[in-house]
Scaffold this active site. Sequence first.
Site, short mmCIF file in Angstrom:
data_model
loop_
_atom_site.label_atom_id
_atom_site.label_comp_id
_atom_site.label_asym_id
_atom_site.label_seq_id
_atom_site.Cartn_x
_atom_site.Cartn_y
_atom_site.Cartn_z
N GLU A 167 140.13 29.86 63.87
CA GLU A 167 141.45 29.28 64.15
C GLU A 167 141.50 28.54 65.49
O GLU A 167 142.49 28.62 66.21
CB GLU A 167 142.54 30.36 64.09
N GLU A 271 140.16 35.71 55.79
CA GLU A 271 141.16 36.78 55.92
C GLU A 271 142.10 36.59 54.74
O GLU A 271 142.41 35.46 54.39
CB GLU A 271 142.02 36.62 57.20
#
Length: 560
Positions: A167, A271
Amino acid sequence: MRPTARLAAVLAASVALTSGVQAISKVTRAGRYLYNEDGSRFFIKGVAYQIQGQLSNDPNNPFLEPSTFVDPLADGAGCTRDLPFLQQLGVNAIRVYSVDSTLNHDSCMSTFSNAGIYTIIDLSLPVNGSIDRLSPAWSTNLLDLYINSINVFSKYDNVLAYNVGNEVITASNGTAAAAFIKAAARDTKAYLQSKGSSALVGYAAVDADSTWLDPLANYLSCDPSGANSGNTAIDLFGLNNYEWCGDASPSVYNGKNGDFAGYNVPAYFSEYGCITSPPRLWTEVGTLFTSPMSDIWSGGIAFSYFPAESGQGQFGMVTISSDGSTVTTSDDFDRLKTQYGQVTPPNSPSQSSAGTTSYPSCPAANTTFLASSTLPPTPNDAACGCLLSTLSCQFAPKTTNTSGIVGPLLDTACGLLGGSGGNCNDIAGDGATGTYGRLSSCDPSTKLSFVMTQFYEANNRNPQSCDFGGNATVNSNAPSSVSAANAAASSCLVNPSATFTPTAPSTTAKGGNSASSGTGSPSSGNSSGAVSDLLIHKQALMGVLIASAVSFAGGLLALL
Ligand SMILES: *[C@@H]1O[C@H](CO)[C@@H](O)[C@H](O)[C@H]1NC(C)=O
Ligand SMILES: *[C@@H]1O[C@H](CO)[C@@H](O)[C@H](O)[C@H]1NC(C)=O
Ligand SMILES: *[C@@H]1O[C@H](CO)[C@@H](O)[C@H](O)[C@H]1NC(C)=O
Ligand SMILES: *[C@@H]1O[C@H](CO)[C@@H](O)[C@H](O)[C@H]1NC(C)=O
Ligand SMILES: *[C@@H]1O[C@H](CO)[C@@H](O)[C@H](O)[C@H]1NC(C)=O
Ligand SMILES: *[C@@H]1O[C@H](CO)[C@@H](O)[C@H](O)[C@H]1NC(C)=O
């Protein structure tokens, strides 16, 4: 076979037999899929395994990225304690976000290897150990951090992949950072190859608007040279996806499936699990591991085994007693266990029909995806170290915790230098224009010393111009004339835009101490992708902002 070699082989075999353990299968990539040694398809059926560090309470950090970390793979007793629970869940992989290369990982890695559990290891660390999303660079301190971790983990047979970032990019306006992520993938891949490692190189992306997520995915796996080469491409794309909540319908994923239907390298959910509407039923597992999703994705990592907190919710399937001895599972654990227990993913396509991976040319930059396909160079420890030794004014902090002061000092020093007619272009790098200053991949401390030196020289070596509030000191070993310094520095930085196979750092890495985004820690995706989370202090950026955005009128200092 010579007798000693034969004896060794027999001994090794008997050890394997007596422990009743088979070596874990080597997973390889074919086309856009993963395969076991026996040719069957490999799906990541995993869970995130990271004890959460101290959370930042910075209001600019809505994802609550941690500022410290605990390396779970250095806790042998903890891994032994957790193994039966991971086995109950039925996972074949764990994702670990932060590891410490100075610690010993033998116990955990063999515990998990013997149980057939792979690891996906993120190489970045919180605070200054990851590519800074607001002033990105791919620099010697990060390369050395990554290499030190690879050196520690490459002896284990159950490292499936190393992630070069998590990210890093959270919004369209941050997509220029992709050039630095791609360079990190390139150099990490070359290093792994030089060590004979077949571990995959991955990146884990926040879920986001397809107008920049799709080009980002394509960019990270493309070939800028147009020669169908994988040298700068990731091997594995991770998407942190939290779209499914409750007992949703498979159509939730229609958009993502469409976006990745033609993707060239394996993709998985790095995730997953609902964020906002507990209880989590985990019924997406059945959808993820069957067609059509199994044709597009290679499984996923449920978030998270250990308790974790984000700005948007609480996660975690177990609680650990305060003395660390016992594990208590939750209903969340039981539901995931039930769903993983029912998974029988299809064994298709066959390895022989998966083909070879193709590497298309890179997506063109536009207003929603900014990255240039001109990548930054390979960080060069030798060149930056050589340069540092020639600098007449050097950063000499009074504190060992320099992560908070390098940014403000760069700001100050670049401001002063600008006022003296110079600029910070040499230390800046711009992933959007593909322009990289000749020191852009040196560690932040070396960059700072360089700017301090320019200011000091611009002021004719007035001692007061090498002070910076007690943070700098004159280097009496520096060449004694400006022209000699120029010559020495130019001979250090002979080929500043070179790419090459990096080697392990010869000494302990010098502190690179930029302010940096706290990636590389459990994160909560937000499919809007609109929020940029800032762990950094705002002023810390100013130096580099000046460096990249402002061109001072006075022209270049003719110093180096
Ligand atoms: C993107 O824009 C937001 C404001 O909309 C800003 O806070 C953030 O700093 C920008 N990010 C980058 C990398 O420029
Ligand atoms: C930029 O290009 C990507 C494809 O690479 C596309 O999805 C996106 O819509 C484009 N953005 C604009 C503003 O045209
Ligand atoms: C280092 O300094 C920063 C701010 O300057 C602070 O937030 C952080 O807690 C310090 N870290 C340690 C380990 O002291
Ligand atoms: C060093 O620089 C920091 C950041 O600008 C400043 O706060 C500090 O006072 C300076 N001096 C010393 C001795 O740390
Ligand atoms: C982060 O900063 C610390 C000092 O505060 C330093 O020891 C360490 O090397 C830095 N890490 C990286 C990767 O730059
Ligand atoms: C994601 O962030 C946006 C913007 O802050 C917010 O409006 C939205 O509710 C968030 N979505 C989720 C699923 O948390």
